[in-house]
Motif scaffolding. Structure first.
Motif, short mmCIF file in Angstrom:
data_model
loop_
_atom_site.label_atom_id
_atom_site.label_comp_id
_atom_site.label_asym_id
_atom_site.label_seq_id
_atom_site.Cartn_x
_atom_site.Cartn_y
_atom_site.Cartn_z
N SER A 137 0.85 -1.18 0.00
CA SER A 137 0.00 0.00 0.00
C SER A 137 0.89 1.24 0.00
O SER A 137 1.96 1.25 0.59
CB SER A 137 -0.93 0.03 1.22
OG SER A 137 -0.18 0.06 2.42
N LEU A 138 0.42 2.24 -0.72
CA LEU A 138 1.11 3.52 -0.71
C LEU A 138 0.92 4.13 0.66
O LEU A 138 -0.19 4.20 1.18
CB LEU A 138 0.52 4.43 -1.79
CG LEU A 138 1.21 5.73 -2.12
CD1 LEU A 138 2.64 5.49 -2.60
CD2 LEU A 138 0.43 6.49 -3.19
N VAL A 139 2.01 4.51 1.29
CA VAL A 139 1.94 5.08 2.63
C VAL A 139 1.02 6.29 2.61
O VAL A 139 0.96 7.01 1.62
CB VAL A 139 3.35 5.46 3.12
CG1 VAL A 139 3.30 6.33 4.36
CG2 VAL A 139 4.16 4.21 3.40
N GLY A 140 0.34 6.51 3.72
CA GLY A 140 -0.65 7.56 3.81
C GLY A 140 -0.21 8.88 3.24
O GLY A 140 -1.00 9.61 2.64
N SER A 141 1.08 9.22 3.40
CA SER A 141 1.57 10.49 2.89
C SER A 141 1.39 10.60 1.38
O SER A 141 0.97 11.63 0.86
CB SER A 141 3.06 10.65 3.24
OG SER A 141 3.81 9.58 2.70
N GLY A 142 1.68 9.53 0.66
CA GLY A 142 1.51 9.57 -0.79
C GLY A 142 0.09 9.31 -1.21
O GLY A 142 -0.40 9.91 -2.17
N ALA A 143 -0.60 8.42 -0.49
CA ALA A 143 -1.95 8.06 -0.87
C ALA A 143 -2.90 9.24 -0.75
O ALA A 143 -3.93 9.29 -1.41
CB ALA A 143 -2.44 6.90 0.00
N ARG A 144 -2.59 10.18 0.09
CA ARG A 144 -3.47 11.34 0.29
C ARG A 144 -2.83 12.62 -0.23
O ARG A 144 -2.97 13.68 0.34
CB ARG A 144 -3.83 11.45 1.77
CG ARG A 144 -4.67 10.27 2.23
CD ARG A 144 -5.02 10.34 3.70
NE ARG A 144 -5.77 9.18 4.10
CZ ARG A 144 -7.10 9.08 4.03
NH1 ARG A 144 -7.81 10.09 3.57
NH2 ARG A 144 -7.72 7.99 4.40
N ASN A 145 -2.09 12.46 -1.33
CA ASN A 145 -1.52 13.62 -2.03
C ASN A 145 -0.62 14.45 -1.11
O ASN A 145 -0.76 15.66 -1.03
CB ASN A 145 -2.63 14.49 -2.62
CG ASN A 145 -2.10 15.47 -3.64
OD1 ASN A 145 -1.03 15.27 -4.19
ND2 ASN A 145 -2.83 16.54 -3.87
#
Length: 228
Positions: free
Chosen positions: A39-47
Motif C-alpha cells: 500500500s502507498l503510505v498515507g503520505s503519498g496516498a493522500r496527495n
C-alpha cells in the motif's frame, strides 16, 4: 533546503510504474510461501508526496507481511527473500536493484539521457502485532551481535487506527491541517538530521496530533466552589 509538496499530476506516472512492480513482487513472494500486500503510505496516498528542494522525490510503500512459512521467522531471510523478489520484478523496468537501507528497500529510477537521479521508491517491510500496531523491519548495520548485523522489528506507536483517524479528519474538513503538520514535522526532522523518522512514522505522528486536537480532548473536571 526544505521539503515541499509535489503535484499529484507529476507523480501519477511513477505511482503506476511502482504499482506494477509491487504487484509482481507480491506474486513472486506467494510462490515462496509469503503472503503480502502493498500500500502507498498515507503520505503519498493522500496527495502528500514531498521533495527536498530541487532534489529527487520518492514514493513510500508499506509491504505488509500477513502470513509466512515458519522459516521466515528469521528476519534476515525474510528481508533477503523480499529484496530478491523486488529485484526480479524491477528487472528491465528502468529501476536499479533495490538497495538495502536501515528501514526499507530502495529502488532508483535513472533517466537514459541523464545520470541524475529523478525518482526513487522506498518499500518498508511491515507486519502487525497483537495490538494491531505496525511493526517495521529494521536492519541495524552498525550494531553487531555475534558477528552479524542486527535485524529487529520496531513498533510504530499508535498506528493501529491511523486510517480510521485520517478518514475522520478528512470528513471533518481539516485535512489541510494534517498536510501542514506533516510538512512541518518532515522539515523539523530534516533540520535535526534525524534519519530515524521515515515518512510513514511522520505521517502517523501528524495524523495523531491533529486527531487529538479535534476528537481526543480530555475532559478536565471543573472545580465547583460553594459559597455560603
Amino acid at each position: 533546503m526544505a521539503y515541499e509538496f509535489v503535484y499529484e499530476s507529476e507523480s501519477k506516472r511513477y505511482r503506476s510504474d511502482c504499482s506494477n512492480v509491487l504487484k509482481e513482487t507480491c506474486e513472486l513472494l506467494k510462490e515462496k510461501g509469503i503472503s503480502a500486500q502493498f500500500s502507498l503510505v498515507g503520505s503519498g496516498a493522500r496527495n502528500m508526496i514531498t521533495r527536498n528542494g530541487d532534489g529527487p522525490y520518492d514514493l513510500d510503500y508499506n509491504l505488509l507481511v500477513m502470513k509466512a512459512d515458519n522459516e521466515y521467522r528469521d528476519p534476515r531471510l525474510l528481508k533477503d527473500t523480499i529484496r530478491n523478489a523486488l529485484n526480479k520484478a524491477v528487472g528491465g523496468k528502468f529501476f536499479s536493484d533495490a538497495q538495502d537501507s536501515t528501514s526499507c528497500l530502495t529502488a532508483i529510477l535513472y533517466f537514459e539521457k541523464s545520470p541524475d537521479i529523478k525518482f526513487k521508491f522506498d518499500v518498508a517491510i511491515t507486519t502487525k502485532n497483537k495490538n494491531g500496531n505496525y511493526m517495521r523491519l529494521i536492519h541495524n548495520k552498525n550494531v553487531y551481535a555475534l558477528g552479524w548485523d542486527q535485524y529487529t522489528w520496531n513498533e510504530v506507536p499508535n498506528s493501529h487506527q491511523v486510517k480510521n483517524k485520517a478518514d475522520k479528519l478528512k470528513k471533518k474538513g481539516v485535512w489541510q491541517e494534517v498536510r501542514g503538520k506533516y510538512l512541518e514535522k518532515k522539515n523539523m526532522y530534516l533540520s535535526w538530521q534525524d534519519h530515524n523518522h521515515p515518512s510513514f512514522v511522520v505521517y502517523v505522528e501528524a495524523v495523531n496530533e491533529i486527531y487529538n486536537r479535534y476528537f481526543d480532548r480530555r475532559v478536565v473536571p471543573c472545580e465547583i466552589v460553594f459559597r455560603f
